[in-house]
Motif scaffolding. Structure first.
Motif, PDB file in Angstrom:
ATOM      1  N   TYR A 154       0.882  -1.119  -0.198  1.00 20.48           N
ATOM      2  CA  TYR A 154      -0.119  -0.619   0.001  1.00 20.48           C
ATOM      3  C   TYR A 154       0.701   1.037   0.314  1.00 20.48           C
ATOM      4  O   TYR A 154       2.159   1.441   0.182  1.00 20.48           O
ATOM      5  N   PHE A 156       0.569   6.038  -0.355  1.00 22.53           N
ATOM      6  CA  PHE A 156      -0.355   6.690  -0.827  1.00 22.53           C
ATOM      7  C   PHE A 156       0.007   8.117  -2.157  1.00 22.53           C
ATOM      8  O   PHE A 156       1.234   8.069  -1.895  1.00 22.53           O
ATOM      9  N   LEU A 171       5.139  10.450   3.639  1.00 26.51           N
ATOM     10  CA  LEU A 171       4.296  10.632   4.049  1.00 26.51           C
ATOM     11  C   LEU A 171       3.876  11.783   6.003  1.00 26.51           C
ATOM     12  O   LEU A 171       3.023  11.750   6.254  1.00 26.51           O
ATOM     13  N   PHE A 184      -8.655  12.537   0.461  1.00 30.08           N
ATOM     14  CA  PHE A 184      -8.266  11.433   0.545  1.00 30.08           C
ATOM     15  C   PHE A 184      -9.705  10.957   0.511  1.00 30.08           C
ATOM     16  O   PHE A 184     -10.257  10.843   0.413  1.00 30.08           O
ATOM     17  N   VAL A 186      -9.206   6.196  -0.677  1.00 32.20           N
ATOM     18  CA  VAL A 186      -8.548   5.079  -0.478  1.00 32.20           C
ATOM     19  C   VAL A 186     -10.632   3.916  -0.396  1.00 32.20           C
ATOM     20  O   VAL A 186     -11.671   4.603  -0.957  1.00 32.20           O
ATOM     21  N   PHE A 197      -6.159   2.830   6.603  1.00 36.37           N
ATOM     22  CA  PHE A 197      -5.889   3.591   6.712  1.00 36.37           C
ATOM     23  C   PHE A 197      -5.937   5.164   8.044  1.00 36.37           C
ATOM     24  O   PHE A 197      -5.057   5.301   8.562  1.00 36.37           O
ATOM     25  N   THR A 226      -7.685  10.613  -7.802  1.00 32.95           N
ATOM     26  CA  THR A 226      -6.523  10.916  -7.668  1.00 32.95           C
ATOM     27  C   THR A 226      -5.968  12.508  -8.777  1.00 32.95           C
ATOM     28  O   THR A 226      -5.522  13.124  -8.108  1.00 32.95           O
ATOM     29  N   PHE A 233      -5.177  13.266  -1.911  1.00 35.99           N
ATOM     30  CA  PHE A 233      -3.728  11.508  -1.560  1.00 35.99           C
ATOM     31  C   PHE A 233      -4.756  10.578  -1.598  1.00 35.99           C
ATOM     32  O   PHE A 233      -5.804  10.332  -1.944  1.00 35.99           O
ATOM     33  N   GLU A 235      -5.265   6.149  -2.231  1.00 36.63           N
ATOM     34  CA  GLU A 235      -4.648   5.100  -1.414  1.00 36.63           C
ATOM     35  C   GLU A 235      -3.952   4.130  -2.602  1.00 36.63           C
ATOM     36  O   GLU A 235      -5.295   3.691  -3.769  1.00 36.63           O
TER      37      GLU A 235
END
Length: 323
Positions: A154, A156, A171, A184, A186, A197, A226, A233, A235
């Motif tokens: 994973y 971001f 991060l 975000f 996700v 998360f 994104t 951000f 995922e």
């Protein structure tokens, strides 16, 4: 790309049922073809002539490339290869291995440790995680070879223009941003995982109250959302071909929060005992498989529309492993 992360019993059952119904006589690949190539740095082994080997890989881009890669290599090395590079889901591929319908598979150390062996917490360190899953899976008659540098975990990502505007590369930089910039995208599974998360936010000193909007989307939509700026951000998975294709920048996990998902070959232990040359073969391949390599190969398929088997063979030839 999330097929290898799925852990629910329902999906596992569906995957196994999918195996049983693919063919009345067992598994079949959606492609099944093994492309020809001549030995190069990886040589032909007389000891593998007439040896039947079956490669099981999952049904997403990276696995289709890797499954074809292993099949092409083993064929050039002399084995009689059955290519099952399109099995539905992680548990489908696992069932093929534990059920004896396949004897070699490209896999991820984190998947083995967490998804297949049922551990809640990952092991820190690439070598330590590999050794732990290998030792545990020996009881199931499976051996995990020394893994590649490639770590499809994973992460971001942020669109490149926003990364420059906000001045973020890792991060831990998120702490310095105002709440309205902490938006975000996700997927639902990641939002609920104990390595997902909310624990990630806590590891980087952020609370749910300190961030702005969180949007839950399907995996593929996260990438496009994104890239379009629907959130700052998103995922992602670190070797997904859509990252370079959509001009996204992956933020460094500088506190090493996310589990390790290094790639390697899982081989039936009996087969490996009879043919230790398999270890020698893949010791030549694995060091070359980095995140940068897989990003490029995945993008050829995901955004370039190329065939995974041809992408696999061309790269093996370009690297001199085969001719």
């Amino acid at each position: 790309m999330t097929a290898r992360r799925t852990t629910t019993i329902v999906l596992a059952t569906v995957a196994v049922l999918g195996l049983a119904t693919t063919s009345g006589c067992g598994l079949r690949s959606a492609s099944g073809t093994v492309l020809d190539a001549d030995p190069g740095q990886i040589k032909h082994y007389e000891s593998l002539e007439g040896v039947s080997l079956t490669v099981a890989a999952k049904d997403f881009t990276e696995q289709q490339i890797l499954g074809n890669m292993l099949s092409i290599i083993l064929n050039a090395a002399g084995a009689d290869v059955t290519n099952l590079s399109n099995i539905p889901g992680s548990f489908g591929a696992r069932a093929a291995m534990t059920g004896g319908e396949a004897n070699i598979s490209p896999e991820y150390t984190g998947t083995g440790w967490i998804n297949y062996l049922g551990n809640d917490k990952p092991v820190k360190g690439e070598e330590q995680q590999w050794k732990a899953v290998d030792e545990a899976d020996r009881e199931n008659g499976l051996t995990w070879l020394k893994p590649a540098p490639m770590n499809n975990t994973y992460a971001f990502a942020i669109r490149a223009s926003a990364a420059k505007r906000l001045g973020v590369t890792k991060l831990s930089d998120l702490q310095k941003l105002p709440k309205d910039e902490l938006t975000f995208c996700v997927e639902s599974e990641f939002a609920a995982r104990n390595d997902g998360f909310v624990p990630m936010l806590e590891a980087y000193g952020l609370s749910k109250d300190a961030i702005g909007r969180v949007t839950t989307l399907d995996t593929g939509v996260v990438y496009t959302a994104t890239a379009k700026g629907s959130c700052n951000f998103g995922e992602v998975f670190t070797t997904d071909g859509r990252i370079p294709g959509l001009n996204l920048t992956v933020l460094e996990d500088d506190k090493k929060f996310f589990p390790l998902y290094n790639l390697t070959e899982v081989i039936d232990s009996d087969v490996l005992r009879k043919h230790p040359e398999l270890k020698e073969i893949f010791a030549q391949l694995n060091p070359k498989l980095t995140n940068e390599v897989m990003l490029t190969l995945n993008a050829k398929v995901d955004t370039g529309g190329e065939d995974p088997a041809i992408v696999a063979r061309d790269w093996l030839v370009d690297e001199g492993l085969l001719k």
